[in-house]
Each structure stands twice: as structure tokens, then as C-alpha cells.
Design a protein around this motif. Sequence first.
Motif, PDB file in Angstrom:
ATOM      1  N   ALA A 268      37.930  43.776  31.916  1.00 29.39           N
ATOM      2  CA  ALA A 268      38.912  42.716  32.152  1.00 29.39           C
ATOM      3  C   ALA A 268      39.217  42.576  33.637  1.00 29.39           C
ATOM      4  N   ASP A 269      39.074  43.669  34.370  1.00 27.74           N
ATOM      5  CA  ASP A 269      39.393  43.658  35.800  1.00 27.74           C
ATOM      6  C   ASP A 269      38.250  43.125  36.664  1.00 27.74           C
TER       7      ASP A 269
ATOM      8  N   GLU B  35      36.009  37.391  34.426  1.00 22.80           N
ATOM      9  CA  GLU B  35      36.830  36.461  33.651  1.00 22.80           C
ATOM     10  C   GLU B  35      35.954  35.426  32.951  1.00 22.80           C
TER      11      GLU B  35
ATOM     12  N   SER C  97      42.428  46.833  42.479  1.00 23.41           N
ATOM     13  CA  SER C  97      43.330  46.109  41.580  1.00 23.41           C
ATOM     14  C   SER C  97      44.786  46.350  41.975  1.00 23.41           C
TER      15      SER C  97
ATOM     16  N   HIS D 142      43.649  39.307  30.048  1.00 24.85           N
ATOM     17  CA  HIS D 142      43.652  38.273  31.088  1.00 24.85           C
ATOM     18  C   HIS D 142      44.907  37.402  31.010  1.00 24.85           C
ATOM     19  N   SER D 143      45.425  37.204  29.804  1.00 22.75           N
ATOM     20  CA  SER D 143      46.611  36.365  29.644  1.00 22.75           C
ATOM     21  C   SER D 143      47.848  36.978  30.300  1.00 22.75           C
TER      22      SER D 143
ATOM     23  N   TYR E 192      33.903  34.679  29.888  1.00 21.55           N
ATOM     24  CA  TYR E 192      33.823  35.277  28.555  1.00 21.55           C
ATOM     25  C   TYR E 192      32.411  35.311  27.979  1.00 21.55           C
TER      26      TYR E 192
ATOM     27  N   SER F 238      40.425  38.845  26.598  1.00 17.54           N
ATOM     28  CA  SER F 238      41.128  37.579  26.861  1.00 17.54           C
ATOM     29  C   SER F 238      42.637  37.777  26.802  1.00 17.54           C
TER      30      SER F 238
ATOM     31  N   ASN G 236      47.690  38.436  33.288  1.00 17.90           N
ATOM     32  CA  ASN G 236      47.384  38.583  34.711  1.00 17.90           C
ATOM     33  C   ASN G 236      48.467  38.055  35.649  1.00 17.90           C
TER      34      ASN G 236
ATOM     35  N   ASP H   5      48.845  44.184  37.766  1.00 18.06           N
ATOM     36  CA  ASP H   5      47.688  44.739  38.480  1.00 18.06           C
ATOM     37  C   ASP H   5      47.908  46.217  38.823  1.00 18.06           C
TER      38      ASP H   5
END
Length: 222
Positions: free
Chosen positions: A118-119, A122, A170, A58-59, A124, A55, A61, A67
Motif C-alpha cells: 500500500a505504501d 496506488e 513514509s 489507501h482510503s 490497483y 484500497s 492516506n 504516514d
Amino acid sequence: MMCMIFELLKVFFISLLTDLDNIIIYLYILKRKPTLYIAMFLCSILAINRTVYISFVHSLNNLPGIDILIGTIILIIAINMSTKQIDFDRQLPSIFKVFGAVILLDLFLSFDGIVLIADISETYLIILIGIACSLLVLFIFSTLIFKLISFFPWIYIIAASFIAFTGVKSILTDVFIIQYVESLNNAVSSIDTNNWLSITVGGIIFINGMRSWIINNKIVRA
């Protein structure tokens, strides 16, 4: 529904593959193969920790260039996976004996899996379930899995190729690069640049991995 199942399977298998050589360290720290209940408890704690780490990734991103950074890390992981020889006899100093050491050490040992998962996801709940199930499978069937990988090491190389494919995708979706990719797609409408480059790099990683495996086997036999 099928998309969620496919996403769960991707999380499960990536977590499984990236933890193959880490599980032996956890078993060494515990000094024995854990009972089912202990394994379930430990896998739940590790899965929760990793989901929190993911998480955090992701924050980040929305940051420009993130990327590219994540994709580059993924490519390095893929190259390392495709060329390294898995050492199932690796051990840590005897100081790592307590149960909590597994949880603390997991942040560093699972870094590659965290970045990869994580890639690709999303969601959880899917991440949590996928990681927990993969760890539980590794704990329960660790002896059998180690034997299978020893007999069929190319499985690891195929996985590395798929991971490289994900890494390139990515990189090509980053805000700094996507405009150039779209320009190429417009210039050559018959080719999907994103997929073409991703497949090409994945193929190169596979060929390099097989080459490295053949060379290492010749050295061992000599």
C-alpha cells in the motif's frame, strides 16, 4: 512504461518475500501441493482480496499522522524480518483443513505485505497482477525457494533493509513531520535529509540483522 514495470517488480518481490514463511501454512491447510489450475484460482482470489484490503489502506492516506503509523508498522516488520529465524516446519491445528480457511487466514498472515505494498503503489491493476504472480511462483516453486532461503538467509536481511528504507521515507513525508524535514534541508542544502535518514536506518537494520544471524548460528553450532 519502465516506471510501471519497476513498480510491478517492487510489488512482486515484496509480496514474494513477505509470503515466504506463510506459504507453508497454506500448503499445510490444503494438505498437498495444489495443481496448477487450483493454484491459479487460489492465487487470483487471494490477490483480489488483498487488493481490496490495500484500497482500504489507501482510503486512509489523507488522515494526518497515518504516514507515521504506516511507516512505524513497516519499520517493525523490517526489524522482525531481519532478526527472526524462518520456521518452514510451522504447522496449524488440524481444524484448518477447508479451502476457505486459506482465504480467511490470509487477511492476518498477509498484513505485513498489505501495509508495505500500500505504501509503494496506488495502481490497483499492478498490485493485483504483482500479488497474483508472486503467490503463483511461491506455490509452484515452494520447495526450491525454501531450500534457497535456507542456504542464503541474508537475502531476507537485505529485503528487510529495503523495507526499513521505505518505512522511514513514509514517516518523513507525513504532514506532522515534513515541515521539519524541509527546514533541515534548507539549513543543510548539501544533504537530502529524507534519503540520508532512510539509508542510515536501512543500514542499521542490515547490520543488526547480520549480527542476529551470526549469533543465532553460533548458538545452533554450539
